[in-house]
Structures are given as C-alpha cells and as structure tokens.
Write an enzyme that holds these catalytic residues in place. Sequence first.
Site, short mmCIF file in Angstrom:
data_model
loop_
_atom_site.label_atom_id
_atom_site.label_comp_id
_atom_site.label_asym_id
_atom_site.label_seq_id
_atom_site.Cartn_x
_atom_site.Cartn_y
_atom_site.Cartn_z
N LEU A 81 0.85 -1.19 0.00
CA LEU A 81 0.00 0.00 0.00
C LEU A 81 0.89 1.24 0.00
CD1 LEU A 81 -2.58 -1.04 2.78
CD2 LEU A 81 -2.48 -1.76 0.38
N GLY A 89 14.79 4.53 10.34
CA GLY A 89 14.93 4.01 8.97
C GLY A 89 15.67 2.69 8.88
N ILE A 130 18.38 1.59 10.36
CA ILE A 130 19.09 1.05 11.52
C ILE A 130 18.21 -0.03 12.17
CG2 ILE A 130 20.14 1.59 13.76
CD1 ILE A 130 20.35 4.50 12.90
N GLU A 183 10.18 18.54 4.66
CA GLU A 183 8.91 18.60 3.94
C GLU A 183 8.51 20.06 3.72
OE1 GLU A 183 7.18 15.80 3.26
OE2 GLU A 183 8.56 14.48 4.33
N ASP A 213 7.95 14.10 15.13
CA ASP A 213 8.41 12.86 14.50
C ASP A 213 9.36 12.11 15.45
OD1 ASP A 213 8.93 11.15 12.00
OD2 ASP A 213 10.95 11.85 12.50
N LYS A 244 8.91 8.30 17.43
CA LYS A 244 9.91 7.21 17.44
C LYS A 244 10.36 6.90 18.86
CE LYS A 244 11.35 8.66 12.83
NZ LYS A 244 12.21 9.59 12.10
N1 HSE Z 1 11.27 12.87 8.43
C1 HSE Z 1 12.14 11.90 9.04
C2 HSE Z 1 13.50 12.50 9.27
C3 HSE Z 1 12.32 10.65 8.24
O1 HSE Z 1 13.78 13.63 8.90
O2 HSE Z 1 14.32 11.79 9.85
C4 HSE Z 1 11.18 9.71 8.33
O3 HSE Z 1 11.00 9.23 9.63
#
Ligand code: HSE
Length: 435
Positions: free
Chosen positions: A9, A134, A136, A190, A201, A205
């Site tokens: 998807l 990512g 790792i 972005e 973000d 995590k």
């Molecule tokens: N936007 C994230 C970053 C990557 O800049 O690390 C995706 O998790």
Amino acid sequence: MKPINVGLLGIGTVGGGTYTVLKRNAEEITRRAGRPIRIVTVADKNLALARQVTGGEVELTDDAFSVVTDPGIDIVVELIGGYGVAKELVLKAIENGKHVVTANKALLAVHGNEIFAAAQKKGVMVAFEAAVAGGIPIIKALREGLTANRIEWLAGIINGTTNFILSEMRDKGLPFAEVLKEAQALGYAEADPTFDVEGVDAAHKATIMSAIAFGIPMQFDKAYIEGISKLDSVDIGYAEQLGYRIKLLGIARRRENGVELRVHPTLIPEKRLIANVEGAMNAVLVQGDAVGATLYYGKGAGAEPTASAVIADLVDVTRLHTSDPEHRVPHLAFQPDQVRDVPVLPIEEVVTSYYLRMRVEDKPGVLADITRILADSSISIEALIQKEAAEGEAHTDIIMLTHQTAEKNANAAIARIEALPVVQGKVVKLRMETL
Ligand code: HSE
C-alpha cells in the site's frame, strides 16, 4: 517453494525502494527467507507512478481496501503514513487475518496499543522496524539482541532533518530559518516541516522505543516535546566553546517512580560518539545493565535504507508466519500480559543538567546575586563563561552549566533570576546530558 504474497500500500519513496530492493536482491532474500517474497498487488492513488515503478509487472489498483480484504494476500505492507486511512487499512488487514509490515511511526505511537491488541487477538504479526531510525535495525536490537538486559535508558538522534539543520547551523553559524530553507531546497525537510522541526516525529519514534525498551504501553500523549525552531545559533556557539554539541535527542529513561519520555535540543559532550553524528544521519545509544552502552548508527530515511528495514520485517514474517503465535517475539518485546502501566513522568519531575544563558548588567555583584539564587536552590554550577561587554554596551552574556537537578527546581531558580533588576529578558534554558 510456494511464494508468500504481499500487497503493497503506497509506492512513494519507501514503497518504490522496497519494490526495487526486493526485486534486485530476490535470490539472496529467498535463500534467507526460505521461500520467495512476491509483491502481487500495489495500491496507490497515483496509478501512473505505480506503473512507472513496477513496469506493470504486478497488479495495480487505486483501491487499497481491495488489497487488505484479498484472500490471496498474506502480508500487507502499509507505507501510506499518517493516522487517517492508514489506521483503517491496518485494522482491516488484521481483521482479515493478514500480517502487517509498516513504517508508520505516527500511527503506532498514537494508536499502537489498539493495533497490537487487535493483532494479538487475531494471532497475526505487526512488524515495524522501518518506523524508527529508517535502516538502523534498532527495533531488532531492542526487542531481541538486548533481551537479557534491564534497559536503563536510551537516547537517539532519530530525525535526520533536524540533525541536518543543527549541523548546518553549527558549521556555518546560520540562523534556523535560513538553514530550514536550504533543507527544504535539498529535499530533506517537507514543505510543511512542522512534525520534523517541532520534534513530533522524534517523539513518535521515542515513544515506540520506550514501549519496547521498558515493556510499557505507547504513551505518546505524555511525551514532552520541544523542537529546534526556537534554538538560537548563539547557543550552539557558546555550547561549542564549553565543549558541547547541541542535538535534538529523543530520550527514554527508567526512573524509580516512572519513566522519562522527552524530546528536546540537548547539549552533549563533544567527545561522545553520538555528538559527532552529523548531517541527516541517525544514531541511537542504548544503556543496558549487562551490556553497558551500545550505539547504533546509520541512515534514518531514504528509499533504500528504509526499504532495508521493511524487507527485514518481510523476511521475519515469512519465516514465522506458520509458527504458533505464542512462540513468536511479542510485538512490544514483553509478553502482552507483562506490559506494565508505568507512568510517564511530567517534565517538572525530570532530573537533568542545564545550560543557562542570561543577559545581565555589567556591574559588580551581579554574578554573586545569581550564584546565590542557585546556591539557595542547591543547584551546583559546573562551568561558567562571562563574556566581556561589547564596546558601548551596558549588558553582557553569562552562560552557566549546572549539575543535575529536578526541572521544577531549575525553573523556580530561573524565575528568581529573571526577577532580578540586573537581568534583562528571559533566561535561555537548554537541557544537558552526559550520556
Ligand atoms: N522525516 C524523518 C527524518 C524521516 O527527517 O528523519 C522519516 O522518519
């Protein structure tokens, strides 16, 4: 060997990378997995893009719901992102008995408890290596490699965009806003960079890592989040003079009465390896009671690095999908009935060290007044710089590093310092970790 059938998807950056790497390394991946992993359907709103990436070799659809209900699909790979339709699709896939591989940290940090409970009930796997840092393999390390340890704390540079911005601010002495524009032009940030630069973000995590490190539910709503948009490059320079680098860290720390879960710009001694992680790279430092400190470093974003994590999950699921669900690695590393509702401590209860910068009148007794307030609050000073006042200026900067104290104690002392008539404006406070 009967292939395992995958429905993909989303065929954007990570989806495209997954398709490409799976095809390029098909032979080796099959030798590892024990059977071929075959993407049979790709769903994307942009069918032209899907056709371009796949060369029309697989079935294409713009209806992702037809994939998650398709009896021919064994594993659904969700690379759409966000909490909206992605949540519906993941829950629908689980309801239909599909295993799920996802890179969606926002979804798991916010709705993970519901998703894992549904998966547990249905006996399916939800794998999410790509959701944190990512390429790792930090989820694998925390969930399996470090399983002997009582994990004491972890601290990570887990957002590449902000690490790139901080590196550039330090290297070039440029202000945040200018470097952000450069990051956007280079495609790191972005168009709406809020989630990255405001630390959201990284908090997603850190929330996921805290859950599997300590065996606690996802508690994103309790995380303390402070980004880098208000960080002044002056403080990066002063920190450097004192032997420190400033990094946006996601920190999870076990404490007696709860856990600390926080994201904020942090001073780190420059001699630490993690302080030297530059540009868009990611790194996570984990302290286990048996192993000590271990450090994981690599690319935290990008098509093929993230695909590497997605495919690792696909191989894991392929190897384990016929196994008894009871004997699989639990989603959150701890057996579901052993997940404990440990509270996340409010930021006022966090104990750490501080960097304080204040603008003061350049006259006798000022430093004595300030240090007296800190002494009254039992805050010990570790280092101090007082700049010479610039020519014709009546004010100058004092920069102090303190030893550890509770945040509420530091805040009370800062309020008293700000109330001194010789102190101009607000005190800049940054947190500091020796790691
Ligand atoms: N936007 C994230 C970053 C990557 O800049 O690390 C995706 O998790």
